[in-house]
Design a protein around this motif. Structure first.
Motif, PDB file in Angstrom:
ATOM      1  N   ILE A   8       4.106 -11.643 -68.924  1.00 23.87           N
ATOM      2  CA  ILE A   8       3.108 -10.746 -69.519  1.00 23.87           C
ATOM      3  C   ILE A   8       2.075 -11.547 -70.293  1.00 23.87           C
ATOM      4  O   ILE A   8       0.871 -11.265 -70.224  1.00 23.87           O
ATOM      5  CB  ILE A   8       3.799  -9.703 -70.424  1.00 23.87           C
ATOM      6  CG1 ILE A   8       4.634  -8.743 -69.582  1.00 23.87           C
ATOM      7  CG2 ILE A   8       2.786  -8.938 -71.264  1.00 23.87           C
ATOM      8  CD1 ILE A   8       5.509  -7.816 -70.390  1.00 23.87           C
ATOM      9  N   VAL A  12      -1.889 -11.491 -69.530  1.00 18.63           N
ATOM     10  CA  VAL A  12      -2.819 -11.091 -70.589  1.00 18.63           C
ATOM     11  C   VAL A  12      -3.814 -12.211 -70.878  1.00 18.63           C
ATOM     12  O   VAL A  12      -4.995 -11.953 -71.119  1.00 18.63           O
ATOM     13  CB  VAL A  12      -2.052 -10.666 -71.862  1.00 18.63           C
ATOM     14  CG1 VAL A  12      -2.977 -10.510 -73.049  1.00 18.63           C
ATOM     15  CG2 VAL A  12      -1.306  -9.374 -71.606  1.00 18.63           C
ATOM     16  N   SER A  13      -3.370 -13.456 -70.815  1.00 18.77           N
ATOM     17  CA  SER A  13      -4.272 -14.595 -71.034  1.00 18.77           C
ATOM     18  C   SER A  13      -5.383 -14.614 -69.983  1.00 18.77           C
ATOM     19  O   SER A  13      -6.555 -14.814 -70.313  1.00 18.77           O
ATOM     20  CB  SER A  13      -3.507 -15.905 -70.974  1.00 18.77           C
ATOM     21  OG  SER A  13      -2.516 -15.955 -71.944  1.00 18.77           O
ATOM     22  N   LEU A  15      -6.428 -12.019 -68.251  1.00 13.45           N
ATOM     23  CA  LEU A  15      -7.273 -10.845 -68.482  1.00 13.45           C
ATOM     24  C   LEU A  15      -8.223 -11.051 -69.659  1.00 13.45           C
ATOM     25  O   LEU A  15      -9.365 -10.567 -69.621  1.00 13.45           O
ATOM     26  CB  LEU A  15      -6.398  -9.611 -68.718  1.00 13.45           C
ATOM     27  CG  LEU A  15      -5.647  -9.082 -67.494  1.00 13.45           C
ATOM     28  CD1 LEU A  15      -4.731  -7.931 -67.898  1.00 13.45           C
ATOM     29  CD2 LEU A  15      -6.598  -8.672 -66.398  1.00 13.45           C
ATOM     30  N   ILE A  16      -7.794 -11.761 -70.694  1.00 16.95           N
ATOM     31  CA  ILE A  16      -8.688 -12.064 -71.820  1.00 16.95           C
ATOM     32  C   ILE A  16      -9.850 -12.936 -71.350  1.00 16.95           C
ATOM     33  O   ILE A  16     -11.002 -12.697 -71.728  1.00 16.95           O
ATOM     34  CB  ILE A  16      -7.917 -12.742 -72.977  1.00 16.95           C
ATOM     35  CG1 ILE A  16      -7.037 -11.733 -73.695  1.00 16.95           C
ATOM     36  CG2 ILE A  16      -8.877 -13.387 -73.974  1.00 16.95           C
ATOM     37  CD1 ILE A  16      -6.155 -12.334 -74.768  1.00 16.95           C
ATOM     38  N   LEU A  61      -6.492  -6.609 -75.870  1.00 14.20           N
ATOM     39  CA  LEU A  61      -5.812  -7.707 -75.180  1.00 14.20           C
ATOM     40  C   LEU A  61      -5.406  -8.808 -76.155  1.00 14.20           C
ATOM     41  O   LEU A  61      -4.343  -9.413 -76.012  1.00 14.20           O
ATOM     42  CB  LEU A  61      -6.699  -8.272 -74.069  1.00 14.20           C
ATOM     43  CG  LEU A  61      -6.865  -7.397 -72.828  1.00 14.20           C
ATOM     44  CD1 LEU A  61      -7.919  -7.986 -71.906  1.00 14.20           C
ATOM     45  CD2 LEU A  61      -5.548  -7.233 -72.096  1.00 14.20           C
ATOM     46  N   ILE A  64      -2.270  -7.661 -77.942  1.00 11.79           N
ATOM     47  CA  ILE A  64      -1.115  -7.797 -77.045  1.00 11.79           C
ATOM     48  C   ILE A  64      -0.718  -9.257 -76.910  1.00 11.79           C
ATOM     49  O   ILE A  64       0.472  -9.605 -76.914  1.00 11.79           O
ATOM     50  CB  ILE A  64      -1.424  -7.173 -75.673  1.00 11.79           C
ATOM     51  CG1 ILE A  64      -1.604  -5.662 -75.801  1.00 11.79           C
ATOM     52  CG2 ILE A  64      -0.326  -7.486 -74.659  1.00 11.79           C
ATOM     53  CD1 ILE A  64      -2.141  -4.991 -74.551  1.00 11.79           C
ATOM     54  N   PHE A  65      -1.710 -10.151 -76.822  1.00 13.24           N
ATOM     55  CA  PHE A  65      -1.446 -11.585 -76.699  1.00 13.24           C
ATOM     56  C   PHE A  65      -0.673 -12.106 -77.912  1.00 13.24           C
ATOM     57  O   PHE A  65       0.335 -12.802 -77.769  1.00 13.24           O
ATOM     58  CB  PHE A  65      -2.771 -12.341 -76.546  1.00 13.24           C
ATOM     59  CG  PHE A  65      -2.619 -13.826 -76.469  1.00 13.24           C
ATOM     60  CD1 PHE A  65      -2.324 -14.447 -75.270  1.00 13.24           C
ATOM     61  CD2 PHE A  65      -2.776 -14.611 -77.601  1.00 13.24           C
ATOM     62  CE1 PHE A  65      -2.178 -15.820 -75.198  1.00 13.24           C
ATOM     63  CE2 PHE A  65      -2.638 -15.987 -77.545  1.00 13.24           C
ATOM     64  CZ  PHE A  65      -2.341 -16.587 -76.330  1.00 13.24           C
ATOM     65  N   CYS A  68       2.927 -10.673 -78.008  1.00 14.05           N
ATOM     66  CA  CYS A  68       3.799 -11.364 -77.045  1.00 14.05           C
ATOM     67  C   CYS A  68       4.123 -12.775 -77.524  1.00 14.05           C
ATOM     68  O   CYS A  68       5.256 -13.242 -77.353  1.00 14.05           O
ATOM     69  CB  CYS A  68       3.140 -11.419 -75.669  1.00 14.05           C
ATOM     70  SG  CYS A  68       3.105  -9.843 -74.809  1.00 14.05           S
TER      71      CYS A  68
END
Length: 78
Positions: A8, A12-13, A15-16, A61, A64-65, A68
């Motif tokens: 994940i 997410v990385s 997507l950022i 994001l 979330i990063f 995580c």
């Protein structure tokens, strides 16, 4: 569990990076930073539309990063 969170985090990385690259450029803001930007002192406008949406997506994001990342640190220490 560790591998799922790590996957994940990688997604997410990526997507950022995509979200940051899709944001509109602010060349005028960079120019004002070098020249003083006195002309834009009283013309603060509210961000609307796509720019506002991308700013919110990037912030979500990022949250979330970091969540995580903290979970991974906790899992690796226990």
């Amino acid at each position: 569990m560790y591998n799922i969170i790590q996957t994940i985090l990688i997604v997410v990385s990526i997507l950022i990076i995509i979200a940051i690259m899709m944001q509109p450029s602010k060349q005028q803001d960079a120019l004002n930073a070098l020249s003083g930007g006195g002309g834009d002192l009283f013309s603060q406008q509210k961000k609307r539309g796509f720019e506002s949406f991308m700013e919110k997506v990037t912030a979500i994001l990022a949250i979330i990063f970091f969540a995580c990342s903290l979970i991974l640190v906790y899992l690796s220490s226990h």
